[in-house]
Design a protein around this motif. Structure first.
Motif, short mmCIF file in Angstrom:
data_model
loop_
_atom_site.label_atom_id
_atom_site.label_comp_id
_atom_site.label_asym_id
_atom_site.label_seq_id
_atom_site.Cartn_x
_atom_site.Cartn_y
_atom_site.Cartn_z
N ARG B 73 0.80 -1.24 0.00
CA ARG B 73 0.00 0.00 0.00
C ARG B 73 0.83 1.28 0.00
NH1 ARG B 73 -5.04 -2.61 3.05
NH2 ARG B 73 -6.39 -2.70 1.23
N PRO B 74 1.96 1.35 0.72
CA PRO B 74 2.72 2.61 0.69
C PRO B 74 3.17 3.02 -0.72
CG PRO B 74 3.48 1.20 2.48
CD PRO B 74 2.52 0.39 1.66
N TRP B 75 3.23 2.09 -1.64
CA TRP B 75 3.68 2.41 -3.00
C TRP B 75 2.52 2.61 -3.98
CZ3 TRP B 75 6.69 -0.24 0.33
CH2 TRP B 75 8.04 0.15 0.42
N LEU B 76 1.31 2.45 -3.48
CA LEU B 76 0.16 2.46 -4.38
C LEU B 76 -0.70 3.71 -4.17
CD1 LEU B 76 -0.93 -1.27 -3.94
CD2 LEU B 76 -0.17 -0.23 -6.09
N VAL B 77 -1.05 4.38 -5.25
CA VAL B 77 -2.06 5.42 -5.15
C VAL B 77 -3.42 4.85 -5.54
CG1 VAL B 77 -0.47 7.34 -5.49
CG2 VAL B 77 -1.56 6.29 -7.48
N ASN B 78 -3.40 3.70 -6.15
CA ASN B 78 -4.63 3.02 -6.52
C ASN B 78 -4.31 1.54 -6.49
OD1 ASN B 78 -6.93 1.97 -7.67
ND2 ASN B 78 -6.55 2.82 -9.71
N HIS B 223 2.50 -0.31 -23.80
CA HIS B 223 2.07 1.07 -23.53
C HIS B 223 0.87 1.10 -22.59
CE1 HIS B 223 4.73 1.87 -26.93
NE2 HIS B 223 4.78 3.12 -26.51
N SER B 224 -0.01 0.13 -22.71
CA SER B 224 -1.12 0.13 -21.75
C SER B 224 -0.63 -0.31 -20.38
CB SER B 224 -2.30 -0.69 -22.28
OG SER B 224 -2.26 -2.00 -21.85
N THR B 225 0.38 -1.17 -20.34
CA THR B 225 0.98 -1.53 -19.05
C THR B 225 1.56 -0.27 -18.39
OG1 THR B 225 1.53 -3.71 -19.92
CG2 THR B 225 2.68 -3.02 -17.91
N LEU B 226 2.23 0.54 -19.18
CA LEU B 226 2.81 1.79 -18.65
C LEU B 226 1.72 2.67 -18.05
CD1 LEU B 226 5.10 3.90 -18.31
CD2 LEU B 226 4.58 4.68 -20.62
N ARG B 227 0.62 2.81 -18.77
CA ARG B 227 -0.45 3.69 -18.26
C ARG B 227 -1.03 3.16 -16.96
NH1 ARG B 227 -1.42 4.14 -23.89
NH2 ARG B 227 -3.02 2.53 -23.88
N VAL B 228 -1.18 1.85 -16.87
CA VAL B 228 -1.70 1.27 -15.62
C VAL B 228 -0.71 1.51 -14.48
CG1 VAL B 228 -2.32 -0.90 -14.46
CG2 VAL B 228 -3.19 -0.41 -16.76
N LEU B 229 0.58 1.34 -14.78
CA LEU B 229 1.59 1.58 -13.73
C LEU B 229 1.59 3.04 -13.28
CD1 LEU B 229 4.59 -0.57 -15.08
CD2 LEU B 229 3.13 -1.08 -13.10
N VAL B 230 1.44 3.95 -14.23
CA VAL B 230 1.36 5.38 -13.87
C VAL B 230 0.17 5.60 -12.94
CG1 VAL B 230 0.83 7.67 -14.81
CG2 VAL B 230 2.58 6.25 -15.91
N ASP B 231 -0.97 5.01 -13.30
CA ASP B 231 -2.18 5.18 -12.48
C ASP B 231 -2.02 4.59 -11.09
OD1 ASP B 231 -3.38 6.37 -14.62
OD2 ASP B 231 -4.61 4.63 -15.17
N MET B 232 -1.31 3.47 -11.01
CA MET B 232 -1.27 2.75 -9.73
C MET B 232 -0.14 3.20 -8.82
SD MET B 232 -2.36 -1.09 -10.88
CE MET B 232 -2.60 -1.64 -9.19
N LEU B 233 1.01 3.53 -9.45
CA LEU B 233 2.19 3.83 -8.64
C LEU B 233 2.35 5.33 -8.39
CD1 LEU B 233 4.78 1.37 -10.25
CD2 LEU B 233 3.29 0.99 -8.29
N GLY B 234 1.59 6.14 -9.10
CA GLY B 234 1.71 7.57 -8.89
C GLY B 234 3.02 8.14 -9.40
N ARG B 235 3.70 7.40 -10.24
CA ARG B 235 4.93 7.92 -10.87
C ARG B 235 4.54 8.47 -12.23
NH1 ARG B 235 9.51 5.66 -8.48
NH2 ARG B 235 10.76 5.74 -10.36
N ASP B 236 5.36 9.37 -12.77
CA ASP B 236 5.00 9.88 -14.09
C ASP B 236 5.64 9.04 -15.20
OD1 ASP B 236 7.55 10.92 -14.92
OD2 ASP B 236 7.26 12.59 -13.53
N VAL B 263 3.23 -6.03 -8.97
CA VAL B 263 3.91 -6.47 -7.74
C VAL B 263 5.42 -6.49 -7.95
CG1 VAL B 263 4.24 -8.42 -6.17
CG2 VAL B 263 1.92 -7.78 -6.89
N ALA B 264 5.86 -6.97 -9.09
CA ALA B 264 7.32 -7.01 -9.36
C ALA B 264 7.90 -5.59 -9.30
CB ALA B 264 7.59 -7.64 -10.71
N CYS B 265 7.16 -4.63 -9.82
CA CYS B 265 7.63 -3.23 -9.78
C CYS B 265 7.76 -2.73 -8.35
CB CYS B 265 6.68 -2.33 -10.57
SG CYS B 265 6.77 -2.57 -12.35
N ILE B 266 6.74 -3.00 -7.57
CA ILE B 266 6.78 -2.50 -6.18
C ILE B 266 7.88 -3.22 -5.41
CG2 ILE B 266 5.47 -2.29 -4.03
CD1 ILE B 266 2.95 -2.01 -5.78
N ALA B 267 8.03 -4.51 -5.66
CA ALA B 267 9.06 -5.27 -4.92
C ALA B 267 10.44 -4.70 -5.20
CB ALA B 267 8.99 -6.74 -5.30
N THR B 268 10.72 -4.32 -6.44
CA THR B 268 12.04 -3.77 -6.74
C THR B 268 12.21 -2.39 -6.11
OG1 THR B 268 13.72 -3.55 -8.44
CG2 THR B 268 11.57 -2.71 -9.00
#
Lengths: 166, 788
Positions: B73-78, B223-236, B263-268
Motif C-alpha cells: 500500500r505505501p507504494w500504491l495510489v490506486n 504502452h497500456s501496461t505503462l499507463r496502468v503503472l502510472v495510475d497505480m504507482l503515482g509515478r510519471d 507487484v514485481a515493480c513494487i518489490a524492486t
C-alpha cells in the motif's frame, strides 16, 4: 543455501565444465542459469511440451525432468551447439529458415535437438515418421507444417552432404 | 501496392538468433543482484481471508520479503487494475486488486508474494505462508450464476450479472412471424486458454540514480501496461519504461496487464534489487486469462429456398471473476453472427455472468469462433431440414461481390459502423470447395462405406474484423550510420512483425531488408502505442510504416538532389546509396550514401539546413484506421470418424482466405496454418475443466490437450487477394483467420460422417466419449424421434 551440493563434470557443446551444484537443481536451470545457455527454454516444466529438450550423450532428453547431478560425466549438446561454427548453420537450421519452421521461436530449440537425433538415426524419413518424431514437442504458432517441411528438406540436404554434417 | 519486396516471401529477420538459441526472452534476462518472486495463490474458488501469517516463510534463509497487499500500500495510489474497455452496459465494476483484499474469488488469485535469492527458495517459502481461509460458496457454471439465489461471486454483490446488452436491426418479430421455416438451436461453445509455449513473466529494476523504473514484460501491450503503472504507482511517464523482449507467443491473454507485473515493480522499489517473476505452466492454467464458455439460444427464419429472413437469440457468457478486458468478447460474438451473409433482421442479447473462475479475455479469435460456430450450425440445420446442399445454402446467402462495400446496420464496441469492405465471398467459397473436392465427395463416401469407414465433409465461412484502430505508431529514421531504424508501439509475438515492417519500409528506402532494424514494444522508443491484438499490425503499423517511409524517402531525395545537383526524378535509392541516374543522357557516376544524407539533416551548429527542410531524416506516423477491414474465407474439412472409439481423424483441410493484399505470403500462410491448429484444438481437444466448486481440473498438458504434429493435417491455404479500400496498403489482418472457422467446419464434417446415425452436434469441442454418447443416443429409436 538449502540441501547438499555435489560436484559434477560435464561436457557442454564440446567444452568441459566442472561445477558445484545443488542436488535439486534441474539440468535446464543448470544450463540456463549457471552456464548462461539460455537457448534451452522451459515451457511446462512437467515434461510434456519438449521445449527444453537437449541431447545427453547423443540422446534427446527433457532437461526439465533431469537433475544436473544426473548429467555427471555426460556429454551435452544444446541448441547453441548444433551449428558447426558461428558462421555456418546446421542444415536443419537452414531448412527451418527456408520453410518458415518457426514463428515465436520458443519451442524451436527443443524441436531442433529432437530432430538432430532423429535424422541421425533415420536419414530418410517419411512425413509420418517426422510427425511422430516431433509428437513430443508442442508448438502453438506454426501448426507444424513448416517444421515438417523443414525436417524433410534437411534430411535431403544431409543425405546429399553424405551425412557429413551431423 | 505491390513492389519488389511487398508481396514476396522475404526471409524473416527474426530467425537467425532464434535458431541459434540467442533469442532474448523474459526469463533470459539476468541482472546483477536480481531476486526472484513466487506467488502464494488461492487454492479456493471463493473464500474470505481471515489472516495471513508470513513469519515462517520470512524465517527461511534466502527469503528477502513476503509481501501482502498491506505491505504494498505505501507504494500504491490506486490498488486496483482499472482496465475495462468503456461500455454503457456494465451493471457492476469488478477490477482486480493487485493482491487479494480480504477475499479471493478464483483459484489462483494472487494473495501474497515471496521474494528470495532464487525461485527454488521462493517456491519453498510460499508453502510456509499460512493463509486463514473461510471457504465460501462458489459459482462455477455461468448459467447457474444468473439464477436467483445463486451464490454470489463477490461478497458485496447483489447478483452475478456483470453486464447485459442487446444489439440488432430490422423488424425481427415480423420476419419470424412471416417466416416459412424457423429452426431453434441450443449451442455451447467452449474455448480454452492461449497456451503460448512461453508463459508470462516480468523483470523489474529500479535505477536509483535517475529514479527510473524499468519493467521488461512478456506483454502484447506495453504502452497500456505503462499507463496502468502510472495510475497505480503515482509515478510519471518519464519515471517508468516498459519494454518487451522476445515474446514466446501471445495469442490474446498477454494483451492485458496483470497483478504480478505491478507487484514485481513494487518489490524492486521496496527492496532495491531487480526482481524477476516467471510464471510456470500450472500458474498459467490458474492465473492467466482464458476464453471459456458461451451458451447460446438461437433461432433462424428462412424462406423455402433457404434464404435467411432473420436471426435472433441470446448468449450467456462466462466472464470469470474480474474484468480484465471488458464486454468485448460477447460483443464480438453478437456482432459476428451475420458474418459474410445477408441477414435482413437480427437481434442478439448478451448477458455476462461473473463466475468464481479465472477472468476471461480474448484468446486468438476473440468471440468470432463462437459466432461462426453458431451461424454455421444454423445453416447446416437449414440445409438438412430443407434437403439442400450445405454449400448451396451458404452460397445463396453470401453477400455478393456486387454489394461491396456492404454496410450492416450494426456498430462495433467503439460505435464504428460495420462495413464489409471488399471481397468476392461466393468465389472464395467456390475456390475452397473445388480444391477440397466437395462435389466428388459422395463417391468417396460410397467407397469408404463399402470399407466400413465413416467419412464426412463440412464447410464453414467466416469473417474476422481485423486491424482494429485507431492507429499504431511507427517512426522511420535513417541514422548517420546509414542504417534504417523502425520503431513501433506494436509488439512482436512471433508473427513476423519485424520482417513485415522491414519489407514495407525497405520497399521505399533502398530495397535492402537487411539494412533495417525494427524495434517493437518499448515505451522509450515511441511515446504512443497500442500494441498487438486483433490481427491488427499489418493494417495499422503497416499503414503507418508505409506513409512514414514515403515521407523519409521524399526527404532523402530532396537532400540528395541538393548535394548531387540533380532533380529528385533522376535519383534512385539502391541499397544504402542514392544514385544519380539522369534521364536525359548525362553520365551518371555520382552517389550519396544514406548515412551522408542523414548527416546533412542531423544539423551542424551555426549552419542552415538545406532548402528549409525539417531536421532529421525521419518521420513519425499514426495513420488513423477507424474502419475495420474484414478478412474472411472458407474452410473445408474432411474427416473420418471411428464409430467404435469416437476418434476423429482430419484427412483433408482446405482454407481459402481473403486477407487483402499479401505483404509476405510465407508469413501469411504460417499464420493461417498455425491458427488452424489452434482451431482444431478448439474443435476436438482443448477443454479447460472446472468442477462445480470452481476448482480447475486441467492444470497441465497431460490433462489439457494441445494439438500435436500427428493430429495436425496438412492444411492447404488458398488466397483471394481483394485489397481493402480502408488503408493505403490494401491489407487485412490474418493472424486469426485460421482459428475462426475451424471448429464449425470440423463439427459439420463429423456430423456429416455420422449422418447415417442422425447425430446432431451442438457443442465444441467434441470429444470421443461425447461422440460415442451421441451415436448411442441416436441409435435409441425413441431418442431419434425425440431429438426432432
Amino acid at each position: 543455501m538449502t540441501g547438499t551440493t555435489r560436484r559434477i563434470s560435464v561436457t557442454v557443446n564440446g567444452t568441459p565444465r566442472d561445477e558445484e551444484v545443488e542436488v535439486r537443481l534441474t539440468l535446464a536451470d543448470f544450463l540456463r542459469k549457471r552456464l548462461g545457455l539460455t537457448g534451452t527454454h522451459l515451457g511446462c516444466e512437467h515434461g510434456v511440451c519438449g521445449a527444453c529438450t537437449v541431447l545427453v550423450d547423443g540422446m534427446s532428453a527433457r532437461s526439465c525432468l533431469m537433475l544436473a547431478v544426473q548429467a555427471d560425466d555426460c556429454d551435452i549438446t544444446t541448441v547453441e551447439g548444433i551449428a558447426p561454427s558461428k558462421d555456418v548453420l546446421h542444415p536443419l537450421q537452414e531448412a527451418f529458415r527456408d520453410h518458415h519452421g518457426l514463428q515465436c521461436g520458443f519451442c524451436t530449440a527443443g524441436i531442433l535437438t529432437t530432430l538432430v537425433e532423429f535424422l541421425r538415426d533415420n536419414p530418410s524419413p517419411s512425413e509420418g515418421e517426422v510427425r511422430e518424431a516431433i509428437s513430443g514437442n508442442l508448438c502453438r504458432c506454426t501448426g507444424y507444417q513448416g517444421i515438417v517441411d523443414a525436417a524433410l528438406d534437411a534430411a535431403r540436404r544431409l543425405r546429399e552432404a553424405g551425412g557429413a554434417a551431423r | 501496392m505491390r513492389g519488389k519486396l511487398v508481396g514476396s516471401p522475404v526471409r524473416r529477420l527474426e530467425d537467425l538468433p532464434l535458431l541459434r538459441g540467442r533469442g532474448r526472452f523474459i526469463d533470459d534476462i539476468a541482472l546483477p543482484g536480481m531476486l526472484e518472486a513466487a506467488f502464494v495463490r488461492s487454492p479456493h474458488a471463493h473464500a474470505r481471508i481471515d489472516g495471513i501469517d508470513t513469519e515462517a516463510a520470512l524465517a527461511l534463509p534466502g527469503v528477502h520479503a513476503v509481501l501482502t497487499l498491506e505491505d504494498l500500500r505505501p507504494w500504491l495510489v490506486n490498488e486496483e487494475l482499472v482496465v475495462g474497455l468503456p461500455s454503457a452496459s456494465y451493471r457492476q465494476f469488478r477490477n482486480r486488486p493487485v493482491l487479494a483484499r480480504g477475499e479471493v474469488v478464483h483459484v489462483g488469485e494472487p494473495v501474497a508474494v515471496v521474494i528470495a535469492d532464487n525461485r527454488y527458495i521462493a517456491e519453498d517459502a510460499t508453502q510456509l505462508v499460512m493463509v486463514d481461509y473461510d471457504i465460501l460458496p462458489a459459482v462455477s457454471d455461468c448459467r447457474a450464476a444468473l439464477v436467483d439465489g445463486a451464490p454470489k461471486v463477490h461478497l458485496d454483490a447483489e447478483d452475478n450479472l456483470l453486464a447485459a446488452f442487446d444489439m440488432g436491426y430490422g423488424d425481427v418479430d415480423a420476419a419470424f412471424r412471416n417466416a416459412r421455416h424457423r429452426f431453434r438451436e441450443t449451442l455451447h461453445i467452449h474455448r480454452g486458454g492461449s497456451h503460448s509455449i512461453e508463459c508470462r513473466g516480468a523483470v523489474a529494476a529500479h535505477d536509483a540514480v535517475s529514479d527510473r523504473l524499468t519493467l521488461w514484460v512478456s506483454s502484447q501491450m506495453p504502452h497500456s501496461t505503462l499507463r496502468v503503472l502510472v495510475d497505480m504507482l503515482g509515478r510519471d511517464e518519464n519515471q517508468i519504461r516498459v519494454v518487451t523482449p522476445d515474446i514466446g507467443g501471445g495469442f490474446g491473454p498477454k494483451l492485458v496487464v496483470y497483478p504480478e507485473e505491478v507487484v514485481a515493480c513494487i518489490a524492486t522499489l521496496k527492496l532495491g534489487h531487480p526482481v524477476k517473476w516467471i510464471e510456470d505452466r500450472r500458474e498459467h492454467f490458474m492465473a492467466t486469462t482464458q476464453e471459456r464458455d458461451q451458451y447460446w439460444e438461437v433461432e433462424i427464419a428462412v424462406d423455402d429456398d433457404g434464404r435467411i429472413q432473420a436471426i435472433q437469440g441470446d448468449i450467456v457468457h462466462d466472464h470469470g471473476a474480474y474484468t480484465a478486458r471488458g464486454i468485448n468478447l460477447p460483443q464480438n460474438s453478437g456482432e459476428s453472427v451475420p458474418g459474410p451473409y445477408i441477414v435482413p433482421a437480427y437481434r442478439m442479447g448478451a448477458k455476462l455472468a461473473l463466475t468464481n473462475k479465472i477472468p476471461v479475455t480474448p484468446v486468438r479469435g476473440a468471440g468470432h469462433p463462437q459466432a461462426t460456430f453458431v451461424i454455421e450450425r444454423l445453416l447446416d440445420r437449414v440445409a438438412r431440414e430443407l434437403g439442400l446442399d450445405r454449400a448451396e445454402v451458404r452460397r445463396r446467402n453470401l453477400v455478393p461481390a456486387s454489394e461491396m462495400p456492404y454496410e450492416r446496420p450494426l456498430r462495433s464496441r467503439g460505435g464504428v459502423p460495420v462495413v464489409l469492405d471488399s471481397g468476392d465471398y461466393p468465389r472464395c467459397q467456390q475456390m475452397a470447395l473445388e480444391r477440397a473436392g466437395w462435389d466428388a465427395f459422395p463417391a468417396r463416401r460410397r467407397t469408404a462405406h463399402a470399407e466400413g469407414r465413416h467419412i464426412g465433409i463440412g464447410c464453414a465461412n467466416f469473417l474476422k474484423g481485423t486491424g482494429r484502430g485507431p492507429f499504431e505508431t511507427v517512426t522511420v529514421r535513417i541514422g548517420t550510420s546509414g542504417r534504417v531504424h523502425v520503431y513501433t508501439g506494436g509488439t512482436a509475438i512471433g508473427q513476423g512483425t519485424k520482417t513485415m515492417l522491414a519489407q514495407i519500409v525497405a520497399e521505399q528506402l533502398g530495397g535492402d531488408v537487411g539494412n533495417v532494424t525494427v524495434t517493437t514494444g518499448d515505451t522509450a522508443a515511441t511515446a504512443l502505442g497500442i500494441g498487438t491484438s486483433n490481427s491488427r499490425l499489418a493494417v495499422t503499423a503497416g499503414s503507418s510504416a508505409h506513409v512514414a517511409a514515403g515521407k523519409v524517402r521524399d526527404k532523402l531525395l530532396q537532400v540528395a538532389a541538393g548535394v548531387l545537383d540533380a532533380t529528385p526524378e533522376d535519383l534512385e535509392i539502391d541499397g544504402r546509396d542514392i544514385i544519380f541516374r539522369p534521364q536525359a543522357g548525362r553520365i551518371a557516376n555520382k552517389k550519396l550514401t544514406l548515412g551522408e544524407a542523414a548527416h546533412v539533416l542531423a544539423g551542424t551548429p551555426g549552419y542552415v539546413l538545406p532548402g528549409g527542410m525539417e531536421p532529421g531524416l525521419e518521420a513519425t506516423e499514426h495513420v488513423i484506421i477507424d474502419r475495420t477491414p474484414f478478412a474472411g474465407g472458407t474452410a473445408v474439412a474432411e474427416v473420418e470418424v471411428d464409430v467404435e472409439t469416437g476418434g476423429v481423424r482430419i484427412m483433408n483441410y482446405v482454407l481459402a482466405i481473403d486477407s487483402g493484399r499479401l505483404i509476405n505470403p510465407q508469413l501469411v500462410d504460417g499464420q493461417a496454418v498455425g491458427g488452424t491448429a489452434h482451431g482444431i484444438g478448439n474443435a476436438l481437444f482443448e477443454w479447460m475443466a472446472f468442477d462445480e466448486n470452481g476448482q480447475p481440473l486441467t492444470t497441465n498438458f497431460a490433462d489439457y490437450l494441445l494439438v500435436g504434429a500427428c493430429e495436425m493435417p496438412r492444411v492447404e491455404v488458398l488466397h483471394q487477394e481483394s485489397p481493402s479500400p480502408f488503408n493505403p496498403l490494401g491489407v487485412k489482418g490474418v493472424g486469426e483467420c485460421g482459428v475462426v472457422p475451424a471448429a464449425a467446419a470440423i463439427c459439420s464434417a463429423i456430423e456429416d460422417a455420422l449422418a447415417p446415425f442422425g447425430v446432431h452436434i451442438r457443442k465444441a469441442p467434441i470429444s470421443p466419449p461425447e461422440i460415442i454418447a451421441l451415436i448411442d443416443e441416436a441409435r435409441r429409436p425413441s431418442a431419434a424421434q425425440y431429438s426432432r
